[in-house]
Enzyme design. Structure first.
Site, PDB file in Angstrom:
ATOM      1  N   ASP A  31       0.854  -1.194   0.000  1.00  0.00           N
ATOM      2  CA  ASP A  31       0.000   0.000   0.000  1.00  0.00           C
ATOM      3  C   ASP A  31       0.885   1.237   0.000  1.00  0.00           C
ATOM      4  O   ASP A  31       2.042   1.173   0.406  1.00  0.00           O
ATOM      5  CB  ASP A  31      -0.914   0.026   1.237  1.00  0.00           C
ATOM      6  CG  ASP A  31      -2.234   0.742   0.968  1.00  0.00           C
ATOM      7  OD1 ASP A  31      -3.270   0.051   0.814  1.00  0.00           O
ATOM      8  OD2 ASP A  31      -2.232   1.988   0.892  1.00  0.00           O
TER       9      ASP A  31
ATOM     10  N   ASN B 213      -5.039  -4.545  -7.000  1.00  0.00           N
ATOM     11  CA  ASN B 213      -6.310  -3.993  -6.545  1.00  0.00           C
ATOM     12  C   ASN B 213      -6.244  -2.508  -6.209  1.00  0.00           C
ATOM     13  O   ASN B 213      -7.275  -1.839  -6.169  1.00  0.00           O
ATOM     14  CB  ASN B 213      -6.724  -4.835  -5.317  1.00  0.00           C
ATOM     15  CG  ASN B 213      -7.641  -4.112  -4.372  1.00  0.00           C
ATOM     16  OD1 ASN B 213      -8.857  -4.049  -4.616  1.00  0.00           O
ATOM     17  ND2 ASN B 213      -7.097  -3.550  -3.294  1.00  0.00           N
TER      18      ASN B 213
ATOM     19  N   TYR C  31     -12.075   7.635 -14.003  1.00  0.00           N
ATOM     20  CA  TYR C  31     -12.229   6.357 -13.292  1.00  0.00           C
ATOM     21  C   TYR C  31     -12.798   5.296 -14.248  1.00  0.00           C
ATOM     22  O   TYR C  31     -12.278   4.181 -14.340  1.00  0.00           O
ATOM     23  CB  TYR C  31     -13.150   6.552 -12.081  1.00  0.00           C
ATOM     24  CG  TYR C  31     -13.307   5.325 -11.207  1.00  0.00           C
ATOM     25  CD1 TYR C  31     -12.310   4.957 -10.309  1.00  0.00           C
ATOM     26  CD2 TYR C  31     -14.452   4.533 -11.274  1.00  0.00           C
ATOM     27  CE1 TYR C  31     -12.443   3.834  -9.510  1.00  0.00           C
ATOM     28  CE2 TYR C  31     -14.599   3.404 -10.471  1.00  0.00           C
ATOM     29  CZ  TYR C  31     -13.598   3.060  -9.594  1.00  0.00           C
ATOM     30  OH  TYR C  31     -13.728   1.942  -8.791  1.00  0.00           O
TER      31      TYR C  31
ATOM     32  N   LYS D 296     -10.962   1.879 -15.571  1.00  0.00           N
ATOM     33  CA  LYS D 296     -11.480   0.533 -15.271  1.00  0.00           C
ATOM     34  C   LYS D 296     -11.808  -0.241 -16.558  1.00  0.00           C
ATOM     35  O   LYS D 296     -11.586  -1.452 -16.628  1.00  0.00           O
ATOM     36  CB  LYS D 296     -12.697   0.639 -14.350  1.00  0.00           C
ATOM     37  CG  LYS D 296     -12.356   1.200 -12.945  1.00  0.00           C
ATOM     38  CD  LYS D 296     -11.331   0.352 -12.208  1.00  0.00           C
ATOM     39  CE  LYS D 296     -11.101   0.790 -10.778  1.00  0.00           C
ATOM     40  NZ  LYS D 296     -10.137  -0.045 -10.056  1.00  0.00           N
TER      41      LYS D 296
ATOM     42  N   ILE E 197     -19.398  -1.808  -2.898  1.00  0.00           N
ATOM     43  CA  ILE E 197     -18.868  -2.595  -1.782  1.00  0.00           C
ATOM     44  C   ILE E 197     -18.614  -1.675  -0.589  1.00  0.00           C
ATOM     45  O   ILE E 197     -18.052  -0.577  -0.758  1.00  0.00           O
ATOM     46  CB  ILE E 197     -17.555  -3.310  -2.178  1.00  0.00           C
ATOM     47  CG1 ILE E 197     -17.724  -4.064  -3.513  1.00  0.00           C
ATOM     48  CG2 ILE E 197     -17.102  -4.272  -1.081  1.00  0.00           C
ATOM     49  CD1 ILE E 197     -18.801  -5.127  -3.557  1.00  0.00           C
TER      50      ILE E 197
ATOM     51  N   THR F 234     -16.770  -0.117   1.735  1.00  0.00           N
ATOM     52  CA  THR F 234     -15.354   0.157   2.049  1.00  0.00           C
ATOM     53  C   THR F 234     -15.202   1.664   2.266  1.00  0.00           C
ATOM     54  O   THR F 234     -16.106   2.441   1.937  1.00  0.00           O
ATOM     55  CB  THR F 234     -14.419  -0.242   0.879  1.00  0.00           C
ATOM     56  OG1 THR F 234     -14.627   0.683  -0.195  1.00  0.00           O
ATOM     57  CG2 THR F 234     -14.633  -1.667   0.406  1.00  0.00           C
TER      58      THR F 234
HETATM   59  P1  NAD Z   1     -10.139   1.686  -0.320  1.00  0.00           P
HETATM   60  O1  NAD Z   1      -9.926   3.142  -0.546  1.00  0.00           O
HETATM   61  O2  NAD Z   1     -10.762   1.193   0.919  1.00  0.00           O
HETATM   62  O3  NAD Z   1      -8.769   0.897  -0.508  1.00  0.00           O
HETATM   63  C1  NAD Z   1      -7.884   1.196  -1.551  1.00  0.00           C
HETATM   64  C2  NAD Z   1      -6.484   0.999  -1.032  1.00  0.00           C
HETATM   65  O4  NAD Z   1      -5.587   1.238  -2.120  1.00  0.00           O
HETATM   66  C3  NAD Z   1      -6.115   1.998   0.076  1.00  0.00           C
HETATM   67  O5  NAD Z   1      -5.504   1.332   1.158  1.00  0.00           O
HETATM   68  C4  NAD Z   1      -5.157   2.945  -0.597  1.00  0.00           C
HETATM   69  O6  NAD Z   1      -4.198   3.513   0.288  1.00  0.00           O
HETATM   70  C5  NAD Z   1      -4.526   2.034  -1.644  1.00  0.00           C
HETATM   71  N1  NAD Z   1      -3.951   2.775  -2.766  1.00  0.00           N
HETATM   72  C6  NAD Z   1      -4.530   3.739  -3.495  1.00  0.00           C
HETATM   73  N2  NAD Z   1      -3.687   4.188  -4.411  1.00  0.00           N
HETATM   74  C7  NAD Z   1      -2.530   3.499  -4.268  1.00  0.00           C
HETATM   75  C8  NAD Z   1      -1.286   3.522  -4.930  1.00  0.00           C
HETATM   76  N3  NAD Z   1      -1.021   4.397  -5.918  1.00  0.00           N
HETATM   77  N4  NAD Z   1      -0.328   2.650  -4.551  1.00  0.00           N
HETATM   78  C9  NAD Z   1      -0.569   1.780  -3.544  1.00  0.00           C
HETATM   79  N5  NAD Z   1      -1.721   1.730  -2.857  1.00  0.00           N
HETATM   80  C10 NAD Z   1      -2.698   2.586  -3.225  1.00  0.00           C
HETATM   81  O7  NAD Z   1     -10.999   1.218  -1.587  1.00  0.00           O
HETATM   82  P2  NAD Z   1     -11.668  -0.185  -1.974  1.00  0.00           P
HETATM   83  O8  NAD Z   1     -13.108   0.073  -2.131  1.00  0.00           O
HETATM   84  O9  NAD Z   1     -11.196  -1.287  -1.151  1.00  0.00           O
HETATM   85  O10 NAD Z   1     -11.073  -0.303  -3.449  1.00  0.00           O
HETATM   86  C11 NAD Z   1     -10.204  -1.328  -3.864  1.00  0.00           C
HETATM   87  C12 NAD Z   1     -10.344  -1.477  -5.361  1.00  0.00           C
HETATM   88  O11 NAD Z   1     -11.681  -1.869  -5.653  1.00  0.00           O
HETATM   89  C13 NAD Z   1     -10.089  -0.197  -6.155  1.00  0.00           C
HETATM   90  O12 NAD Z   1      -9.369  -0.495  -7.328  1.00  0.00           O
HETATM   91  C14 NAD Z   1     -11.490   0.262  -6.499  1.00  0.00           C
HETATM   92  O13 NAD Z   1     -11.517   1.055  -7.655  1.00  0.00           O
HETATM   93  C15 NAD Z   1     -12.195  -1.055  -6.678  1.00  0.00           C
HETATM   94  N6  NAD Z   1     -13.644  -0.993  -6.554  1.00  0.00           N
HETATM   95  C16 NAD Z   1     -14.232  -0.632  -5.383  1.00  0.00           C
HETATM   96  C17 NAD Z   1     -15.619  -0.605  -5.316  1.00  0.00           C
HETATM   97  C18 NAD Z   1     -16.360  -0.243  -4.067  1.00  0.00           C
HETATM   98  O14 NAD Z   1     -17.593  -0.101  -4.129  1.00  0.00           O
HETATM   99  N7  NAD Z   1     -15.717  -0.105  -2.925  1.00  0.00           N
HETATM  100  C19 NAD Z   1     -16.383  -0.928  -6.442  1.00  0.00           C
HETATM  101  C20 NAD Z   1     -15.737  -1.285  -7.607  1.00  0.00           C
HETATM  102  C21 NAD Z   1     -14.360  -1.326  -7.662  1.00  0.00           C
END
Ligand code: NAD
Length: 251
Positions: free
Chosen positions: A38, A89, A155, A159, A188, A190
């Site tokens: 991270d 991710n 975004y 994706k 999700i 989060t």
């Molecule tokens: P989150 O913000 O809880 O977690 C994302 C993590 O990625 C964080 O810990 C952040 O510090 C880390 N991060 C961000 N940029 C970074 C970088 N450049 N280098 C290293 N680490 C980095 O978000 P989440 O919801 O767990 O998202 C995880 C993935 O799931 C993302 O790619 C997001 O686009 C995707 N996603 C999330 C949802 C949702 O509804 N939560 C839906 C579709 C897709």
């Protein structure tokens, strides 16, 4: 078939929060040693994984930076001697703005982390996984990799890009023992979704309204899909785009 990743090594980017955190723990529960990656410092994941009876290291890395990503893979190999699975991710939502109002800075940053980051990770992970002759990569896209969202052009483009990149890499690796798939989560629960809803009643109801299943998904429900796609139970599955979205894209 009981899935076990004993003596295997998994790398999870964005592993400090949300979906990545749940997936890193899920890999550990199945016996894998885990490199938790991270760009934000994290001091809980290594201990949590040790409590689950496995081993872990935390690697601070910005996935959009070549030197960081090279070092991320090198540190994983130095610690564990191999790499078998990667969940790419890490992602950011970027700022909300229409296509004509999206700033160049927002565009570059969002594409840089989400799309270039996934490419860079695979670029340096694949040679190490190839040394094992077998392994799997799962990239994290989104339902925004399958449909458009007004107000999130960078975004959505990032994706959709991950979906195309995953299919291409899957073809390149198909005969080399590495399966490459992409998961497309719906809404999700989060920290990312908390930021998008602003945790307001209206925000939460608006996002729930996207979900035919009537609730937000849990990070563990995405982790389950990632674990399955990495497991031998998915031995004929590559280049697959798996929506785990409560019916979001069935509408
Ligand atoms: P989150 O913000 O809880 O977690 C994302 C993590 O990625 C964080 O810990 C952040 O510090 C880390 N991060 C961000 N940029 C970074 C970088 N450049 N280098 C290293 N680490 C980095 O978000 P989440 O919801 O767990 O998202 C995880 C993935 O799931 C993302 O790619 C997001 O686009 C995707 N996603 C999330 C949802 C949702 O509804 N939560 C839906 C579709 C897709």
């Amino acid at each position: 078939m009981e899935t076990t990743f004993k003596n295997k090594v998994a790398l999870v980017t964005g592993g400090a929060s949300g979906i990545g955190r749940a997936t890193a723990l899920a890999f550990a529960k199945k016996g894998a040693k885990v490199a938790v990656v991270d760009w934000k410092e994290n001091d809980e994941m290594v201990d949590l994984i040790k409590e689950l009876g496995s081993e872990a290291i935390f690697i601070k890395c910005d996935v959009s930076k070549t030197d960081d990503v090279k070092a991320m893979v090198a540190r994983t190999i130095a610690a564990f001697g191999r790499l078998d699975y990667a969940f790419n991710n890490a992602g950011i939502e970027g700022a909300s703005a229409s296509t004509q109002d999206c700033s160049e800075e927002n565009w570059d940053k969002t594409i840089g982390v989400n799309l270039k980051g996934v490419w860079l990770c695979m670029k340096y992970e694949i040679p190490e996984i190839l040394k094992q002759g077998k392994g799997a990569i799962v990239n994290c896209a989104s339902v925004a990799g399958l449909v458009g969202f007004a107000g999130l052009p960078a975004y959505v483009a990032s994706k959709h890009g991950i979906v195309g990149l995953t299919k291409t890499t899957a073809l390149e690796c198909a005969t080399q023992g590495i399966r490459v798939n992409v998961v497309c989560p719906g809404v999700i629960q989060t920290p990312m979704i908390d930021r998008l809803t602003g945790k307001t009643k209206e925000g939460i109801e608006r996002f729930k309204g996207f979900e035919p299943i009537g609730r937000f998904g849990l990070p563990e429900e995405i982790a389950n899909a990632v674990i399955w796609m990495c497991s031998d139970e998915a031995s004929f599955v590559t280049g697959h785009v798996m929506a785990v979205d409560g019916g979001f894209t069935a509408q």
